[in-house]
Motif scaffolding. Structure first.
Motif, PDB file in Angstrom:
ATOM      1  N   GLY A 258       0.807  -1.210   0.000  1.00 62.14           N
ATOM      2  CA  GLY A 258       0.000   0.000   0.000  1.00 62.14           C
ATOM      3  C   GLY A 258       0.842   1.263   0.000  1.00 62.14           C
ATOM      4  N   GLU A 259       0.320   2.308  -0.599  1.00 59.84           N
ATOM      5  CA  GLU A 259       1.056   3.567  -0.723  1.00 59.84           C
ATOM      6  C   GLU A 259       1.379   4.176   0.629  1.00 59.84           C
ATOM      7  N   ASP A 260       0.491   3.991   1.616  1.00 60.91           N
ATOM      8  CA  ASP A 260       0.679   4.645   2.914  1.00 60.91           C
ATOM      9  C   ASP A 260       1.425   3.787   3.936  1.00 60.91           C
ATOM     10  N   TYR A 261       2.011   2.679   3.496  1.00 60.47           N
ATOM     11  CA  TYR A 261       2.769   1.835   4.425  1.00 60.47           C
ATOM     12  C   TYR A 261       3.939   2.636   5.003  1.00 60.47           C
ATOM     13  N   PRO A 262       4.163   2.578   6.308  1.00 60.07           N
ATOM     14  CA  PRO A 262       5.165   3.460   6.930  1.00 60.07           C
ATOM     15  C   PRO A 262       6.604   2.958   6.897  1.00 60.07           C
ATOM     16  N   GLY A 263       6.856   1.781   6.302  1.00 58.77           N
ATOM     17  CA  GLY A 263       8.186   1.195   6.404  1.00 58.77           C
ATOM     18  C   GLY A 263       9.017   1.231   5.146  1.00 58.77           C
ATOM     19  N   TYR A 264       8.838   2.239   4.291  1.00 56.58           N
ATOM     20  CA  TYR A 264       9.603   2.321   3.045  1.00 56.58           C
ATOM     21  C   TYR A 264      10.889   3.127   3.222  1.00 56.58           C
ATOM     22  N   PHE A 265      11.874   2.807   2.357  1.00 58.87           N
ATOM     23  CA  PHE A 265      13.073   3.641   2.229  1.00 58.87           C
ATOM     24  C   PHE A 265      13.394   3.786   0.746  1.00 58.87           C
ATOM     25  N   PRO A 266      14.034   4.880   0.328  1.00 63.94           N
ATOM     26  CA  PRO A 266      14.362   5.057  -1.085  1.00 63.94           C
ATOM     27  C   PRO A 266      15.322   3.974  -1.580  1.00 63.94           C
ATOM     28  N   VAL A 267      15.147   3.575  -2.818  1.00 65.53           N
ATOM     29  CA  VAL A 267      15.978   2.526  -3.406  1.00 65.53           C
ATOM     30  C   VAL A 267      17.458   2.864  -3.277  1.00 65.53           C
ATOM     31  N   ARG A 268      18.225   1.877  -2.834  1.00 58.39           N
ATOM     32  CA  ARG A 268      19.683   1.947  -2.694  1.00 58.39           C
ATOM     33  C   ARG A 268      20.145   3.007  -1.689  1.00 58.39           C
ATOM     34  N   ASP A 269      19.264   3.463  -0.828  1.00 58.81           N
ATOM     35  CA  ASP A 269      19.626   4.500   0.143  1.00 58.81           C
ATOM     36  C   ASP A 269      20.031   3.821   1.452  1.00 58.81           C
ATOM     37  N   THR A 270      21.324   3.582   1.590  1.00 58.19           N
ATOM     38  CA  THR A 270      21.833   2.866   2.752  1.00 58.19           C
ATOM     39  C   THR A 270      21.571   3.626   4.038  1.00 58.19           C
ATOM     40  N   ALA A 271      21.763   4.932   4.016  1.00 58.67           N
ATOM     41  CA  ALA A 271      21.588   5.732   5.228  1.00 58.67           C
ATOM     42  C   ALA A 271      20.143   5.700   5.709  1.00 58.67           C
ATOM     43  N   ALA A 272      19.198   5.787   4.761  1.00 57.84           N
ATOM     44  CA  ALA A 272      17.786   5.763   5.144  1.00 57.84           C
ATOM     45  C   ALA A 272      17.403   4.404   5.717  1.00 57.84           C
ATOM     46  N   LEU A 273      17.915   3.343   5.125  1.00 54.42           N
ATOM     47  CA  LEU A 273      17.646   2.010   5.653  1.00 54.42           C
ATOM     48  C   LEU A 273      18.247   1.854   7.044  1.00 54.42           C
ATOM     49  N   ARG A 274      19.435   2.364   7.233  1.00 50.33           N
ATOM     50  CA  ARG A 274      20.084   2.294   8.541  1.00 50.33           C
ATOM     51  C   ARG A 274      19.230   2.975   9.606  1.00 50.33           C
ATOM     52  N   GLN A 275      18.686   4.127   9.291  1.00 52.43           N
ATOM     53  CA  GLN A 275      17.868   4.844  10.266  1.00 52.43           C
ATOM     54  C   GLN A 275      16.586   4.085  10.588  1.00 52.43           C
ATOM     55  N   LEU A 276      15.989   3.450   9.588  1.00 51.31           N
ATOM     56  CA  LEU A 276      14.785   2.661   9.839  1.00 51.31           C
ATOM     57  C   LEU A 276      15.091   1.447  10.718  1.00 51.31           C
ATOM     58  N   LEU A 277      16.224   0.813  10.474  1.00 46.42           N
ATOM     59  CA  LEU A 277      16.591  -0.341  11.289  1.00 46.42           C
ATOM     60  C   LEU A 277      16.833   0.063  12.738  1.00 46.42           C
ATOM     61  N   LEU A 278      17.532   1.165  12.934  1.00 44.66           N
ATOM     62  CA  LEU A 278      17.743   1.640  14.298  1.00 44.66           C
ATOM     63  C   LEU A 278      16.417   2.024  14.952  1.00 44.66           C
ATOM     64  N   ARG A 279      15.507   2.546  14.158  1.00 48.46           N
ATOM     65  CA  ARG A 279      14.213   2.949  14.724  1.00 48.46           C
ATOM     66  C   ARG A 279      13.403   1.734  15.172  1.00 48.46           C
ATOM     67  N   ILE A 280      13.367   0.668  14.349  1.00 53.45           N
ATOM     68  CA  ILE A 280      12.578  -0.486  14.771  1.00 53.45           C
ATOM     69  C   ILE A 280      13.212  -1.190  15.965  1.00 53.45           C
ATOM     70  N   GLU A 281      14.531  -1.034  16.117  1.00 54.27           N
ATOM     71  CA  GLU A 281      15.177  -1.627  17.293  1.00 54.27           C
ATOM     72  C   GLU A 281      14.806  -0.875  18.567  1.00 54.27           C
ATOM     73  N   ASP A 282      14.697   0.435  18.485  1.00 59.39           N
ATOM     74  CA  ASP A 282      14.549   1.267  19.685  1.00 59.39           C
ATOM     75  C   ASP A 282      13.127   1.764  19.935  1.00 59.39           C
ATOM     76  N   ASP A 283      12.292   1.752  18.910  1.00 57.23           N
ATOM     77  CA  ASP A 283      10.963   2.357  19.022  1.00 57.23           C
ATOM     78  C   ASP A 283       9.907   1.266  18.905  1.00 57.23           C
ATOM     79  N   GLU A 284       9.480   0.719  20.032  1.00 58.14           N
ATOM     80  CA  GLU A 284       8.525  -0.383  20.026  1.00 58.14           C
ATOM     81  C   GLU A 284       7.192   0.047  19.431  1.00 58.14           C
ATOM     82  N   ALA A 285       6.801   1.305  19.641  1.00 56.59           N
ATOM     83  CA  ALA A 285       5.538   1.780  19.089  1.00 56.59           C
ATOM     84  C   ALA A 285       5.578   1.762  17.559  1.00 56.59           C
ATOM     85  N   PHE A 286       6.706   2.165  16.981  1.00 56.50           N
ATOM     86  CA  PHE A 286       6.839   2.137  15.517  1.00 56.50           C
ATOM     87  C   PHE A 286       6.854   0.698  15.015  1.00 56.50           C
TER      88      PHE A 286
END
Length: 327
Positions: A258-286
């Protein structure tokens, strides 16, 4: 009806196309049809051809159309078909589309990337998945395991998650567990090299589907970093399992999540993926937000829904063939 499913993947292959062919064969048999799976046009009596892959099955499609001009063809489009081969091999791709009486897209946005003249032939079939077994083992204390399930080839951008977890803070619990076959020795060497320099990355090589399901059951999240996808079955499986997905923002993933899914990162964007991974580790609500989001999509990936859509595609092909044969 006598139905032939043709796939480029040989019997016994763990390739996604073969798994799709095997699952569809079972589904179509439950609809009351005789089904066989081949890798080529075998010349036997067939009432309907269901071909996976417009480019790689093109010879079979052409041979069947020449041999049986009055029999319908259903063509299932893969990610490489839609997002690569229609541009690199336009004549072959186009001839397969023209020969098909119905087209199958595996996610909701396939039509956005097809010529409008083919939209009336397109049926969306979401690949189904069964809930995974309960995990017999759990990660050791202090580990947050994230699975990557995909073969090692360019289209999958397979090392993006590994690169994203290099040099994480020492306190991070994230580990990447990657299951997938290397498409060449060069890919295998890169995976071994990555394991040698990156203690947060483990490559399992190719494993069977039971092991994949076990891996998903024990993982805290899944990354799918592909640059093109036709509608990956592992996304369906993650949704049914309630497994949070971190996904590249491409049509094949958007068309499933779905378009509104909150877990996307731009293609080949290592930094954005890194931030999402750190967020799911630390942010239980997310993390729970992602669980809820995939759970809300799970009803789309049931065997019943898949069978109904396959029947719709076959009915459309039969109807179109009947119409074209009418005076």
């Amino acid at each position: 009806m006598r139905i032939q499913i043709v796939t480029p993947a040989a019997e016994g292959s763990l390739n996604g196309n073969r798994r799709t062919a095997d699952r569809w064969a079972d589904a179509v048999r439950t609809l009351g049809h005789d089904v066989r799976i081949t890798t080529h046009d075998d010349g036997q009596g067939t009432d309907l051809l269901l071909a996976l892959h417009a480019y790689r099955s093109a010879d079979c499609i052409r041979a069947f159309r020449e041999r049986a001009p009055d029999r319908p063809i259903v063509l299932a489009l893969t990610g490489t078909d839609v997002y690569r081969d229609q541009f690199t091999h336009p004549d072959v791709f186009g001839s397969s589309l023209l020969a098909a009486d119905a087209l199958i897209g595996l996610h909701d946005r396939v039509g956005d990337d097809l010529p409008p003249s083919f939209h009336n032939r397109l049926v969306t079939v979401h690949q189904s998945a069964a809930p995974p077994p309960g995990a017999d083992d759990t990660p050791p204390p202090g580990r947050f395991e994230v699975c990557v399930i995909g073969h090692l080839r360019d289209e999958k951008d397979p090392f993006r998650a590994a690169q994203a977890v290099r040099n994480l803070p020492d306190a991070s619990r994230i580990r990447i567990i990657h299951a997938g076959r290397a498409y060449s020795e060069d890919w295998a060497a890169r995976a071994r090299q990555e394991m040698g320099v990156n203690p947060r990355y483990t490559w399992l090589d190719q494993v069977d589907h039971d092991r994949i399901r076990e891996l998903m059951a024990r993982s805290g999240a899944m990354v799918i970093s592909s640059v093109m996808e036709g509608g990956a079955n592992v996304v369906s499986e993650a949704c049914v399992a309630g497994l949070p997905v971190i996904a590249s923002h491409i049509p094949g993933n958007i068309g499933l999540l779905g378009e509104d899914y909150p877990g996307y990162f731009p293609v080949r964007d290592t930094a954005a993926l890194r931030q999402l991974l750190l967020r799911i580790e630390d942010d239980e609500a997310f993390l729970q937000q992602l669980r809820d989001a995939v759970g809300q999509r799970a009803h789309r990936f049931t065997p019943e829904a898949e069978r109904k859509a396959l029947q719709q595609a076959m009915d459309q092909a039969l109807s179109r063939m009947g119409s074209s044969a009418s005076p």
